[in-house]
Design an enzyme around this catalytic site. Sequence first.
Site, short mmCIF file in Angstrom:
data_model
loop_
_atom_site.label_atom_id
_atom_site.label_comp_id
_atom_site.label_asym_id
_atom_site.label_seq_id
_atom_site.Cartn_x
_atom_site.Cartn_y
_atom_site.Cartn_z
N ARG A 11 -19.83 -22.78 25.39
CA ARG A 11 -18.70 -21.94 24.98
C ARG A 11 -17.51 -22.12 25.91
NH1 ARG A 11 -20.07 -16.58 25.85
NH2 ARG A 11 -22.02 -17.05 26.94
N VAL A 60 -29.08 -22.33 35.14
CA VAL A 60 -28.69 -23.02 36.38
C VAL A 60 -29.18 -22.30 37.62
CG1 VAL A 60 -26.65 -24.18 35.41
CG2 VAL A 60 -26.39 -21.92 36.47
N TYR A 153 -18.03 -11.68 42.47
CA TYR A 153 -17.46 -12.89 41.84
C TYR A 153 -16.53 -13.61 42.82
CZ TYR A 153 -15.15 -15.47 37.97
OH TYR A 153 -14.64 -16.43 37.13
N ALA A 156 -18.67 -15.34 45.42
CA ALA A 156 -19.37 -16.52 44.90
C ALA A 156 -18.41 -17.69 44.71
CB ALA A 156 -20.04 -16.16 43.56
N LYS A 157 -17.21 -17.40 44.19
CA LYS A 157 -16.26 -18.48 43.94
C LYS A 157 -15.67 -19.00 45.26
CE LYS A 157 -16.41 -18.58 39.37
NZ LYS A 157 -17.07 -19.69 38.66
P1 NAP Z 1 -17.74 -17.97 28.93
O1 NAP Z 1 -16.87 -18.17 27.73
O2 NAP Z 1 -18.33 -16.63 29.19
O3 NAP Z 1 -18.90 -19.08 28.89
C1 NAP Z 1 -19.85 -19.10 29.92
C2 NAP Z 1 -20.68 -20.33 29.79
O4 NAP Z 1 -21.59 -20.40 30.93
C3 NAP Z 1 -21.56 -20.32 28.55
O5 NAP Z 1 -21.66 -21.64 28.09
C4 NAP Z 1 -22.92 -19.83 29.09
O6 NAP Z 1 -24.04 -20.29 28.35
C5 NAP Z 1 -22.92 -20.50 30.45
N1 NAP Z 1 -23.82 -19.85 31.39
C6 NAP Z 1 -23.74 -18.61 31.91
N2 NAP Z 1 -24.78 -18.39 32.75
C7 NAP Z 1 -25.53 -19.52 32.75
C8 NAP Z 1 -26.71 -19.91 33.38
N3 NAP Z 1 -27.36 -19.06 34.22
N4 NAP Z 1 -27.21 -21.16 33.15
C9 NAP Z 1 -26.57 -22.00 32.31
N5 NAP Z 1 -25.43 -21.69 31.67
C10 NAP Z 1 -24.92 -20.46 31.89
O7 NAP Z 1 -16.93 -18.33 30.27
P2 NAP Z 1 -15.59 -19.20 30.52
O8 NAP Z 1 -14.45 -18.27 30.51
O9 NAP Z 1 -15.60 -20.39 29.66
O10 NAP Z 1 -15.82 -19.58 32.04
C11 NAP Z 1 -16.30 -20.85 32.44
C12 NAP Z 1 -16.15 -20.93 33.95
O11 NAP Z 1 -14.79 -20.74 34.31
C13 NAP Z 1 -16.94 -19.88 34.72
O12 NAP Z 1 -17.46 -20.42 35.90
C14 NAP Z 1 -15.90 -18.85 35.04
O13 NAP Z 1 -16.25 -18.10 36.19
C15 NAP Z 1 -14.69 -19.72 35.27
N6 NAP Z 1 -13.42 -19.04 35.13
C16 NAP Z 1 -13.06 -18.48 33.95
C17 NAP Z 1 -11.84 -17.83 33.85
C18 NAP Z 1 -11.36 -17.19 32.58
O14 NAP Z 1 -10.32 -16.53 32.63
N7 NAP Z 1 -12.04 -17.37 31.46
C19 NAP Z 1 -11.01 -17.74 34.97
C20 NAP Z 1 -11.41 -18.32 36.15
C21 NAP Z 1 -12.62 -18.98 36.21
P3 NAP Z 1 -24.62 -19.45 27.08
O15 NAP Z 1 -23.68 -19.72 25.95
O16 NAP Z 1 -26.00 -19.99 26.87
O17 NAP Z 1 -24.62 -18.00 27.48
#
Ligand code: NAP
Length: 242
Positions: A11, A60, A153, A156-157
């Site tokens: 996703r 993971v 968070y 961790a980051k």
């Molecule tokens: P998201 O839409 O919530 O998607 C999270 C993804 O991580 C999903 O594919 C989920 O898999 C997977 N995941 C979660 N826990 C996992 C685990 N234990 N093992 C394997 N896969 C796991 O998040 P996103 O917004 O795309 O974020 C992606 C990354 O960007 C994250 O590291 C987040 O902290 C970082 N980030 C996001 C934002 C933002 O504004 N969105 C900002 C800064 C940083 P499932 O589908 O199987 O649940």
Amino acid sequence: MQYALVTGGSRGIGRAVCLKLAEMGYTVLINYNTNTAAAEQTKSLIEAAGGKAELMAFDVADGEAADSVLTAWQENHPDDYIGVLVNNAGIRRDNTLVFMQNEEWHSVMDTTMNGFFYITRRVIKDMLIKRWGRVINIASLSGIKGMAGQTNYSAAKAALIGASKALALEAAPRKVTVNVVAPGFIDSDMTKDLPKDELKKLVPMGRFGSADEVADLVAFLASDKAAYITGEVISINGGIYT
Ligand code: NAP
């Protein structure tokens, strides 16, 4: 055949990165935790665009599960290695520190920090042997400046950033780069419950970013053009001062 592994590729940002790397010619290993339907959809989107992908389910944060899936993959691909690793899987469990539960603290640490450790230790070995590789870790604005309600968070980051800088030094002599992408507010499932209209006011560009915009940056760092960039933290946040 060149392989790229994207954790959390089912996703959001991970999916966009999978599509972009497939477009670059990589066969993409789409890791995810539980959401098989979403991972299948990522795979279908890649295939519809003429690319190649395989699903690779594991948590993971579970080192043994990750190891056994990666060992099985290696046994089935004795002549191949994973040249690009994008550590993208992440979760939020926001709470102010005084009310934070052990589970909220540990689950975020386990996914981001331990996930990085288990997967990268395993996958970077072949990159070092082959003398080419790219590790791209998805951190966050929160890990640079700290955000209220996110001590888990942010910690961790920030740890991911420190680990990336140290690993970059270890890997540089073997032409393996390690960089961090630090997004601000990006539209995805992770941010869909946030008060977007309020938060947009904090962003000089007045909007959230898109997963595609983050994926373009990751794709650049994965490319040969970024061969001399390592140990960097690159923000992508619409101008929020960090
Ligand atoms: P998201 O839409 O919530 O998607 C999270 C993804 O991580 C999903 O594919 C989920 O898999 C997977 N995941 C979660 N826990 C996992 C685990 N234990 N093992 C394997 N896969 C796991 O998040 P996103 O917004 O795309 O974020 C992606 C990354 O960007 C994250 O590291 C987040 O902290 C970082 N980030 C996001 C934002 C933002 O504004 N969105 C900002 C800064 C940083 P499932 O589908 O199987 O649940």
